[in-house]
Design a protein around this motif. Sequence first.
Motif, PDB file in Angstrom:
ATOM      1  N   PHE A   6      -2.728 -20.511   4.043  1.00 25.90           N
ATOM      2  CA  PHE A   6      -2.216 -21.157   2.876  1.00 25.90           C
ATOM      3  C   PHE A   6      -1.012 -21.820   3.524  1.00 25.90           C
ATOM      4  N   SER A   7      -0.906 -23.229   3.530  1.00 23.53           N
ATOM      5  CA  SER A   7       0.032 -23.677   4.218  1.00 23.53           C
ATOM      6  C   SER A   7       1.125 -23.809   3.069  1.00 23.53           C
ATOM      7  N   PRO A   8       2.183 -23.679   2.918  1.00 28.07           N
ATOM      8  CA  PRO A   8       3.189 -23.756   3.685  1.00 28.07           C
ATOM      9  C   PRO A   8       3.383 -22.363   4.831  1.00 28.07           C
ATOM     10  N   GLN A   9       4.338 -22.396   5.543  1.00 28.61           N
ATOM     11  CA  GLN A   9       4.369 -21.404   6.452  1.00 28.61           C
ATOM     12  C   GLN A   9       4.664 -19.870   5.815  1.00 28.61           C
ATOM     13  N   SER A  10       3.743 -18.960   6.385  1.00 34.15           N
ATOM     14  CA  SER A  10       4.138 -17.568   5.600  1.00 34.15           C
ATOM     15  C   SER A  10       5.467 -17.272   6.189  1.00 34.15           C
ATOM     16  N   GLY A  67      -3.024 -12.204   1.216  1.00 34.50           N
ATOM     17  CA  GLY A  67      -3.993 -13.647   1.048  1.00 34.50           C
ATOM     18  C   GLY A  67      -3.920 -13.868  -0.361  1.00 34.50           C
ATOM     19  N   LEU A  68      -4.126 -12.933  -0.987  1.00 33.89           N
ATOM     20  CA  LEU A  68      -4.266 -12.991  -2.572  1.00 33.89           C
ATOM     21  C   LEU A  68      -2.916 -13.456  -3.149  1.00 33.89           C
ATOM     22  N   PHE A  69      -1.868 -12.936  -2.683  1.00 36.26           N
ATOM     23  CA  PHE A  69      -0.744 -13.300  -3.550  1.00 36.26           C
ATOM     24  C   PHE A  69      -0.510 -15.006  -2.730  1.00 36.26           C
ATOM     25  N   ARG A  70      -0.459 -15.108  -1.648  1.00 38.00           N
ATOM     26  CA  ARG A  70      -0.188 -16.375  -1.351  1.00 38.00           C
ATOM     27  C   ARG A  70      -1.065 -17.585  -2.220  1.00 38.00           C
ATOM     28  N   PHE A  71      -2.410 -17.122  -2.381  1.00 33.40           N
ATOM     29  CA  PHE A  71      -3.168 -18.287  -2.981  1.00 33.40           C
ATOM     30  C   PHE A  71      -2.537 -18.337  -4.293  1.00 33.40           C
ATOM     31  N   TYR A  72      -2.594 -17.448  -5.148  1.00 30.95           N
ATOM     32  CA  TYR A  72      -2.168 -17.382  -6.375  1.00 30.95           C
ATOM     33  C   TYR A  72      -0.718 -18.117  -6.582  1.00 30.95           C
ATOM     34  N   PHE A  73       0.160 -17.687  -5.646  1.00 28.42           N
ATOM     35  CA  PHE A  73       1.462 -18.332  -5.597  1.00 28.42           C
ATOM     36  C   PHE A  73       1.414 -20.025  -5.459  1.00 28.42           C
ATOM     37  N   TYR A  74       0.783 -20.343  -4.333  1.00 24.94           N
ATOM     38  CA  TYR A  74       0.661 -21.720  -4.140  1.00 24.94           C
ATOM     39  C   TYR A  74       0.032 -22.594  -4.918  1.00 24.94           C
ATOM     40  N   LEU A  78       1.106 -18.065 -11.350  1.00 28.06           N
ATOM     41  CA  LEU A  78       2.157 -16.929 -11.006  1.00 28.06           C
ATOM     42  C   LEU A  78       1.863 -15.658 -11.739  1.00 28.06           C
ATOM     43  N   THR A  79       1.126 -15.588 -12.938  1.00 27.81           N
ATOM     44  CA  THR A  79       1.030 -14.293 -13.357  1.00 27.81           C
ATOM     45  C   THR A  79       0.351 -13.336 -12.723  1.00 27.81           C
ATOM     46  N   GLU A  80      -0.851 -14.023 -12.051  1.00 26.74           N
ATOM     47  CA  GLU A  80      -1.679 -13.207 -11.031  1.00 26.74           C
ATOM     48  C   GLU A  80      -0.980 -13.156  -9.815  1.00 26.74           C
ATOM     49  N   ALA A  81      -0.235 -13.919  -9.449  1.00 28.84           N
ATOM     50  CA  ALA A  81       0.706 -13.657  -8.032  1.00 28.84           C
ATOM     51  C   ALA A  81       1.490 -12.576  -8.309  1.00 28.84           C
ATOM     52  N   PHE A 123       7.996  -4.549   2.962  1.00 31.92           N
ATOM     53  CA  PHE A 123       8.626  -4.139   1.669  1.00 31.92           C
ATOM     54  C   PHE A 123       9.535  -5.098   1.124  1.00 31.92           C
ATOM     55  N   LEU A 124      10.458  -5.530   1.833  1.00 33.87           N
ATOM     56  CA  LEU A 124      11.681  -6.829   1.406  1.00 33.87           C
ATOM     57  C   LEU A 124      10.953  -7.745   0.873  1.00 33.87           C
ATOM     58  N   PHE A 125       9.927  -8.446   1.493  1.00 34.26           N
ATOM     59  CA  PHE A 125       9.364  -9.917   1.095  1.00 34.26           C
ATOM     60  C   PHE A 125       8.605  -9.378   0.234  1.00 34.26           C
ATOM     61  N   SER A 126       7.978  -8.281  -0.012  1.00 32.76           N
ATOM     62  CA  SER A 126       6.921  -8.055  -1.228  1.00 32.76           C
ATOM     63  C   SER A 126       7.835  -8.081  -2.515  1.00 32.76           C
ATOM     64  N   LEU A 127       8.911  -7.131  -2.222  1.00 25.76           N
ATOM     65  CA  LEU A 127      10.142  -7.267  -3.447  1.00 25.76           C
ATOM     66  C   LEU A 127      10.621  -8.701  -3.736  1.00 25.76           C
ATOM     67  N   LYS A 128      11.053  -9.438  -2.746  1.00 28.46           N
ATOM     68  CA  LYS A 128      11.533 -10.750  -2.865  1.00 28.46           C
ATOM     69  C   LYS A 128      10.586 -11.516  -3.717  1.00 28.46           C
ATOM     70  N   GLY A 129       9.224 -11.445  -3.319  1.00 25.07           N
ATOM     71  CA  GLY A 129       8.274 -12.299  -4.113  1.00 25.07           C
ATOM     72  C   GLY A 129       8.155 -11.895  -5.502  1.00 25.07           C
ATOM     73  N   TYR A 130       8.470 -10.397  -5.700  1.00 21.53           N
ATOM     74  CA  TYR A 130       8.103  -9.941  -7.233  1.00 21.53           C
ATOM     75  C   TYR A 130       9.705 -10.475  -7.822  1.00 21.53           C
ATOM     76  N   ALA A 131      10.714 -10.390  -7.328  1.00 18.66           N
ATOM     77  CA  ALA A 131      11.953 -11.165  -7.984  1.00 18.66           C
ATOM     78  C   ALA A 131      11.696 -12.581  -8.261  1.00 18.66           C
ATOM     79  N   TYR A 132      11.368 -13.057  -7.102  1.00 20.61           N
ATOM     80  CA  TYR A 132      11.302 -14.627  -7.733  1.00 20.61           C
ATOM     81  C   TYR A 132      10.310 -14.875  -8.679  1.00 20.61           C
ATOM     82  N   LEU A 133       9.057 -14.303  -8.819  1.00 17.30           N
ATOM     83  CA  LEU A 133       8.217 -14.520  -9.905  1.00 17.30           C
ATOM     84  C   LEU A 133       8.686 -13.965 -11.275  1.00 17.30           C
TER      85      LEU A 133
END
Length: 176
Positions: A6-10, A67-74, A78-81, A123-133
Amino acid sequence: MPAALFSPQSEINEALLTSSLLGHGLPSEAEHHLWQASLSYHLDDIAESHLLEAEALAPEHASVLIGLFRFYFYKARLTEALEVAERCISKAAEVNSLPSDWRLVRADHAQFGHYEKILPRFFLFSLKGYAYLQIRLGRTEEGRLAVQKLLELDPTDKIGAKVLLRVLERMGQEDE
């Protein structure tokens, strides 16, 4: 998992995605589905079906969750992400031997200050994604709490939580 999944870069590198440190190896059939999902990213239904097949084979593997997170995010689902981000936090807490509630995690629970440490970074990136969403979905107080926890765990802000804090601070202000 392929870099092109899933482009953009991870923000989470290949070592994290395939690391045996995250529990166990990814079954080859699940890996095949992740590859197929990356090749068919532009075909939403097909890509998602491959991701769901991978999930059925390895439901708690970090590669599948990411993979699932990035797919739903991009794809702006957002709810699924957010649901997957919560699963990522749980998995990251488990592999880091952290409390299951991210609010109870303290800076001395893991080597959060060492960016090269894959498991704490997961952990940090998972929490960051959660915060952003949370912020994007209008749940700003929950997002703010998660951002504050990120800054507590990563005071040098190697993962960029201050950007989210600035977004929160500017919400409701007119753009210049």
